[in-house]
Design a protein around this motif. Structure first.
Motif, PDB file in Angstrom:
ATOM      1  N   ALA A  78      54.156 -51.087  38.276  1.00 39.08           N
ATOM      2  CA  ALA A  78      54.822 -51.663  39.722  1.00 39.08           C
ATOM      3  C   ALA A  78      55.050 -50.783  40.762  1.00 39.08           C
ATOM      4  N   GLU A  79      55.617 -49.673  40.086  1.00 38.31           N
ATOM      5  CA  GLU A  79      55.954 -48.654  41.011  1.00 38.31           C
ATOM      6  C   GLU A  79      54.704 -47.944  41.953  1.00 38.31           C
ATOM      7  N   ILE A  80      53.882 -47.548  40.927  1.00 39.10           N
ATOM      8  CA  ILE A  80      52.714 -46.720  41.319  1.00 39.10           C
ATOM      9  C   ILE A  80      51.985 -47.233  42.697  1.00 39.10           C
ATOM     10  N   VAL A  81      51.600 -48.659  42.259  1.00 36.97           N
ATOM     11  CA  VAL A  81      50.855 -49.495  43.108  1.00 36.97           C
ATOM     12  C   VAL A  81      51.397 -49.597  44.651  1.00 36.97           C
ATOM     13  N   ALA A  82      53.004 -49.497  44.483  1.00 43.93           N
ATOM     14  CA  ALA A  82      53.691 -49.774  45.866  1.00 43.93           C
ATOM     15  C   ALA A  82      54.106 -48.276  46.372  1.00 43.93           C
ATOM     16  N   ALA A  83      53.512 -47.075  45.770  1.00 49.63           N
ATOM     17  CA  ALA A  83      53.774 -45.902  46.402  1.00 49.63           C
ATOM     18  C   ALA A  83      52.802 -45.368  47.422  1.00 49.63           C
ATOM     19  N   ARG A  84      53.000 -44.335  48.007  1.00 52.43           N
ATOM     20  CA  ARG A  84      52.053 -43.639  49.014  1.00 52.43           C
ATOM     21  C   ARG A  84      50.588 -43.474  48.436  1.00 52.43           C
ATOM     22  N   ILE A  85      49.661 -43.500  49.127  1.00 55.16           N
ATOM     23  CA  ILE A  85      48.275 -43.002  48.734  1.00 55.16           C
ATOM     24  C   ILE A  85      48.302 -41.561  48.051  1.00 55.16           C
ATOM     25  N   ALA A  86      49.039 -40.710  48.531  1.00 58.21           N
ATOM     26  CA  ALA A  86      49.015 -39.185  48.055  1.00 58.21           C
ATOM     27  C   ALA A  86      49.544 -39.285  46.826  1.00 58.21           C
ATOM     28  N   ASP A  87      50.675 -40.063  46.568  1.00 54.47           N
ATOM     29  CA  ASP A  87      51.053 -39.965  45.106  1.00 54.47           C
ATOM     30  C   ASP A  87      50.009 -40.840  44.119  1.00 54.47           C
ATOM     31  N   GLN A  88      49.493 -41.928  44.632  1.00 55.09           N
ATOM     32  CA  GLN A  88      48.664 -42.487  43.743  1.00 55.09           C
ATOM     33  C   GLN A  88      47.467 -41.510  43.322  1.00 55.09           C
ATOM     34  N   GLN A  89      46.889 -40.919  44.133  1.00 53.90           N
ATOM     35  CA  GLN A  89      45.912 -39.755  44.095  1.00 53.90           C
ATOM     36  C   GLN A  89      46.204 -38.721  42.984  1.00 53.90           C
ATOM     37  N   ALA A  90      47.493 -38.165  43.046  1.00 52.48           N
ATOM     38  CA  ALA A  90      47.729 -37.122  42.196  1.00 52.48           C
ATOM     39  C   ALA A  90      47.968 -37.855  40.928  1.00 52.48           C
ATOM     40  N   VAL A  91      48.634 -38.959  40.871  1.00 57.07           N
ATOM     41  CA  VAL A  91      48.842 -39.531  39.475  1.00 57.07           C
ATOM     42  C   VAL A  91      47.624 -39.892  38.884  1.00 57.07           C
ATOM     43  N   VAL A  92      46.627 -40.438  39.552  1.00 49.56           N
ATOM     44  CA  VAL A  92      45.199 -40.829  38.961  1.00 49.56           C
ATOM     45  C   VAL A  92      44.560 -39.637  38.310  1.00 49.56           C
ATOM     46  N   ALA A  93      44.438 -38.331  39.255  1.00 44.28           N
ATOM     47  CA  ALA A  93      43.982 -37.320  38.647  1.00 44.28           C
ATOM     48  C   ALA A  93      44.555 -36.605  37.391  1.00 44.28           C
ATOM     49  N   ALA A  94      45.709 -36.560  37.611  1.00 43.92           N
ATOM     50  CA  ALA A  94      46.662 -36.203  36.233  1.00 43.92           C
ATOM     51  C   ALA A  94      46.224 -37.044  35.065  1.00 43.92           C
ATOM     52  N   LEU A  95      46.374 -38.586  35.253  1.00 46.09           N
ATOM     53  CA  LEU A  95      46.164 -39.314  33.983  1.00 46.09           C
ATOM     54  C   LEU A  95      44.548 -39.006  33.658  1.00 46.09           C
ATOM     55  N   VAL A  96      43.693 -38.476  34.441  1.00 45.64           N
ATOM     56  CA  VAL A  96      42.174 -38.292  33.822  1.00 45.64           C
ATOM     57  C   VAL A  96      42.488 -37.155  32.998  1.00 45.64           C
ATOM     58  N   GLN A  97      43.003 -35.981  33.573  1.00 43.50           N
ATOM     59  CA  GLN A  97      43.342 -34.847  32.750  1.00 43.50           C
ATOM     60  C   GLN A  97      44.015 -35.048  31.675  1.00 43.50           C
ATOM     61  N   ARG A  98      45.015 -35.953  31.577  1.00 42.00           N
ATOM     62  CA  ARG A  98      45.726 -35.885  30.378  1.00 42.00           C
ATOM     63  C   ARG A  98      44.946 -36.743  29.150  1.00 42.00           C
ATOM     64  N   ALA A  99      44.162 -37.685  29.829  1.00 43.03           N
ATOM     65  CA  ALA A  99      43.206 -38.365  28.379  1.00 43.03           C
ATOM     66  C   ALA A  99      42.659 -37.293  27.608  1.00 43.03           C
ATOM     67  N   ARG A 100      42.326 -36.207  27.987  1.00 45.06           N
ATOM     68  CA  ARG A 100      41.469 -35.067  27.177  1.00 45.06           C
ATOM     69  C   ARG A 100      42.386 -34.635  25.996  1.00 45.06           C
ATOM     70  N   ARG A 101      43.822 -34.851  26.103  1.00 46.03           N
ATOM     71  CA  ARG A 101      44.434 -34.347  25.036  1.00 46.03           C
ATOM     72  C   ARG A 101      45.258 -35.541  24.285  1.00 46.03           C
ATOM     73  N   GLU A 102      44.937 -36.754  24.512  1.00 47.39           N
ATOM     74  CA  GLU A 102      45.813 -37.865  24.284  1.00 47.39           C
ATOM     75  C   GLU A 102      44.893 -38.418  22.887  1.00 47.39           C
ATOM     76  N   SER A 103      45.465 -38.873  21.774  1.00 44.66           N
ATOM     77  CA  SER A 103      44.840 -39.505  20.690  1.00 44.66           C
ATOM     78  C   SER A 103      44.766 -40.630  20.895  1.00 44.66           C
ATOM     79  N   GLU A 104      45.561 -41.523  21.814  1.00 46.48           N
ATOM     80  CA  GLU A 104      45.621 -43.056  22.001  1.00 46.48           C
ATOM     81  C   GLU A 104      45.563 -43.027  23.427  1.00 46.48           C
ATOM     82  N   THR A 105      44.230 -43.344  23.752  1.00 47.37           N
ATOM     83  CA  THR A 105      44.105 -43.588  25.342  1.00 47.37           C
ATOM     84  C   THR A 105      44.052 -44.936  25.809  1.00 47.37           C
ATOM     85  N   ASP A 106      44.342 -45.974  25.074  1.00 44.71           N
ATOM     86  CA  ASP A 106      44.100 -47.145  25.620  1.00 44.71           C
ATOM     87  C   ASP A 106      45.336 -47.620  26.720  1.00 44.71           C
ATOM     88  N   PRO A 107      46.486 -47.245  26.539  1.00 40.68           N
ATOM     89  CA  PRO A 107      47.426 -47.401  27.490  1.00 40.68           C
ATOM     90  C   PRO A 107      47.226 -46.549  28.774  1.00 40.68           C
TER      91      PRO A 107
END
Length: 566
Positions: free
Chosen positions: A462-491
């Motif tokens: 709810a917070e991220i979709v209301a945030a600035r586009i720059a924040d959203q872009q940074a978070v999306v990029a970080a989530l993609v990077q994080r997927a490479r080291r997560e054992s549970e990627t569904d969340p």
């Protein structure tokens, strides 16, 4: 070719940010007889100046007679297995070194032996030692408080040691980077402080992001079911005097940037820079703003060009950053590199124009992309309407975002500046400013969006979709990077889809990111893609069905979903 000036990320012993008031407050607290022992917390996000404050505090306390200062960084300890013992050992060894003429060797060695036996017992309990000798078995035998192998009497013996050390008035232990430690190391450090070392004559100063420390405590106590509320009370029990570093104001940021841009190399005489810093300190103490003003009495003062550039940087950065010294330094480094690249490509453009365009690129990336895509005549026409809107002279252009108004109103005027060659160059480069560390808020969002806890995910979504586009872009990029080291990627995949559904501008980026991490996706991701209703995301499903480099269960789920579609 201009000089390439870059700034490191190390703490400084020169107070460019007015931290003296914080340091003076801590020194006064340490001198109070009613606070003995005491633990003081210096709270700020990463890059907020905590290490610099500790350095300034160390320098100030070294001048106090009878004070001994020890600086610890548990994050750098070689022995991460027994951080508690390492903290205690560092303190004891320092005392032994600092007072060679005092009869400390016997008492210190006795205390070190207690720590050693506690370490033996812990090693056996964790299976690190398996030989069942008589001595090792004794490590598990409950000892009396007076026994040399018992930790039960450690605190009393440590208090006696310090009481019998006349040259010592106050032992001050500065603990840095606690918020970088793993949760168990955080707990071990706090246990060492509270249970064993918090005695008369001792003071601790903990420099850390309080929220991150509290989260580490909560993680360590998860198995107990006591959760975050207990973590809050636990930390309050440890820290008696919490202090937070102030967020840097736009004026202070401008003075800080000006000082960095000037540095000693730009001053005419060796002590000119020191006098400039002293002048700023005096104006702070008198409550005058801006702190870099009324400099006519100085033997040398910075030119208007540097002060103006610093002011523009500060105003632009204040609109979208946490205002931390680290983020400012990183942005200035990016600016220096971008300016040098432009020069090497023969682009003749004023530094203030590059600064304004970089601020647009860094904080309003969608608007920057709009500007890049336009032809020169269209770009000039948009800039004229855009800047007029910023000055309240006409309505907002449809092509730009509401958040860009302050940027549009700032100097310099871009309508006549030859920005075309620079924009073409910038569009061809990976954004240098993106290399700056993420803000603490962005890091928190990433952690919660990837969390297995549904309430945490829902709140963060709810917070991220209301945030600035720059924040959203940074978070999306970080989530993609994080997927490479997560054992549970569904969340994590669910959160990426959620962002894409509600942020049309990011749908392509999310789709590309999910395809990039396809080998880490689980069957649940296919369900999220199918139910999203987003064309770019649903188009991934047949691609996943045909992919041979992904999890077989995910591929099968994609095949079934594809076959079920009309």
């Amino acid at each position: 070719m201009s000089e390439l000036q870059l700034w490191d990320d190390n703490p400084t012993t020169v107070d460019l940010l007015g931290f003296t008031s914080i340091v003076d407050t801590v020194v006064a607290a340490l001198q109070s007889p009613s606070l003995d022992p005491v633990t003081i917390g210096v709270n700020a996000p990463w890059g907020g100046g905590k290490s610099t404050v500790l350095g300034l505090l160390h320098e100030a306390l070294d001048k106090e007679p009878g004070y001994r200062v020890i600086r610890l960084d548990p994050w750098e300890f070689d022995d991460q297995f027994d951080v508690r013992g390492a903290v205690i050992g560092e303190v004891l060894q320092d005392l032994l070194t600092a007072y060679p003429d005092e009869p400390l060797e016997g008492p210190v060695n006795d205390l070190l032996e207690r720590i050693s036996w506690a370490r033996v017992a812990a090693s056996m309990a964790r299976g690190r030692l398996v030989a069942q000798t008589d001595e090792l078995v004794k490590a598990f035998t409950p000892q009396s408080r007076e026994d040399a192998k018992s930790l039960a009497g450690f605190r009393g013996e440590f208090a006696k040691l310090l009481h019998n050390l006349p040259p010592l008035t106050r032992l001050v232990v500065l603990v840095d980077d606690l918020d970088r430690c793993l949760p168990d190391a955080v707990m071990a450090t706090l246990e060492a402080i509270k249970l064993f070392l918090s005695v008369k004559k001792v003071a601790f100063v903990l420099a850390a992001d309080q929220e991150m420390v509290r989260e580490s405590i909560a993680v360590s106590l998860d198995a107990t079911g006591r959760g975050e509320q207990f973590a809050l009370r636990y930390l309050e029990k440890i820290v008696q005097l919490p202090l937070s570093l102030p967020r840097i104001s736009t004026d202070e940021a401008g003075a800080y940037i000006a000082a960095l841009l000037l540095s000693q190399r730009r001053c005419e005489q060796e002590d000119d820079f020191a006098q400039l810093v002293g002048h700023a300190q005096q104006r702070r103490a008198q409550g005058h703003t801006p702190v870099l003003a009324d400099m006519q009495g100085l033997p040398w003062e910075p030119g208007a060009e540097i002060l103006g550039l610093a002011s523009r940087f500060a105003a632009g950065l204040a609109a979208h950053r946490s205002g931390s010294p680290r983020s400012i330094k990183r942005f200035l480094n990016a600016f220096a590199l971008r300016t040098r690249i432009a020069e090497r490509h023969g682009i003749d453009i004023d530094a203030s124009v590059i600064a304004k365009l970089m601020l647009l690129e860094d904080s309003h990336s969608k608007d920057f992309e709009t500007l890049v895509r336009l032809q020169e005549a269209q770009r000039a026409e948009l800039l004229e309407r855009w800047q007029a809107w910023g000055r309240d002279e006409q309505d907002k252009p449809d092509e730009v975002t509401e958040d860009s108004r302050e940027w549009a109103a700032s100097d310099p005027d871009l309508t006549t500046a030859p920005i075309g060659p620079y924009l073409s160059l910038a569009a061809s480069l990976v954004s240098l400013t993106a290399a700056a560390s993420m803000t603490q808020q962005q890091l928190t969002w990433v952690g919660d969006l990837a969390s297995a806890s549904e309430p945490h995910r829902r709140d963060a979504q709810a917070e991220i979709v209301a945030a600035r586009i720059a924040d959203q872009q940074a978070v999306v990029a970080a989530l993609v990077q994080r997927a490479r080291r997560e054992s549970e990627t569904d969340p994590l995949a669910e959160s990426l889809v959620h962002i894409a559904v509600r942020t049309p501008e990011l749908r392509s980026a999310v789709a590309e990111g999910l395809w990039e991490i396809r080998k880490y996706l689980m069957p649940g991701a296919v369900v999220e893609l199918d139910s999203s209703g987003v064309e770019e995301l649903q188009a991934l499903i047949p691609q996943l069905a045909a992919a041979t480099d992904i999890d077989p269960a995910t591929q099968e789920s994609a095949k079934i979903t594809t076959e079920r579609r009309p």
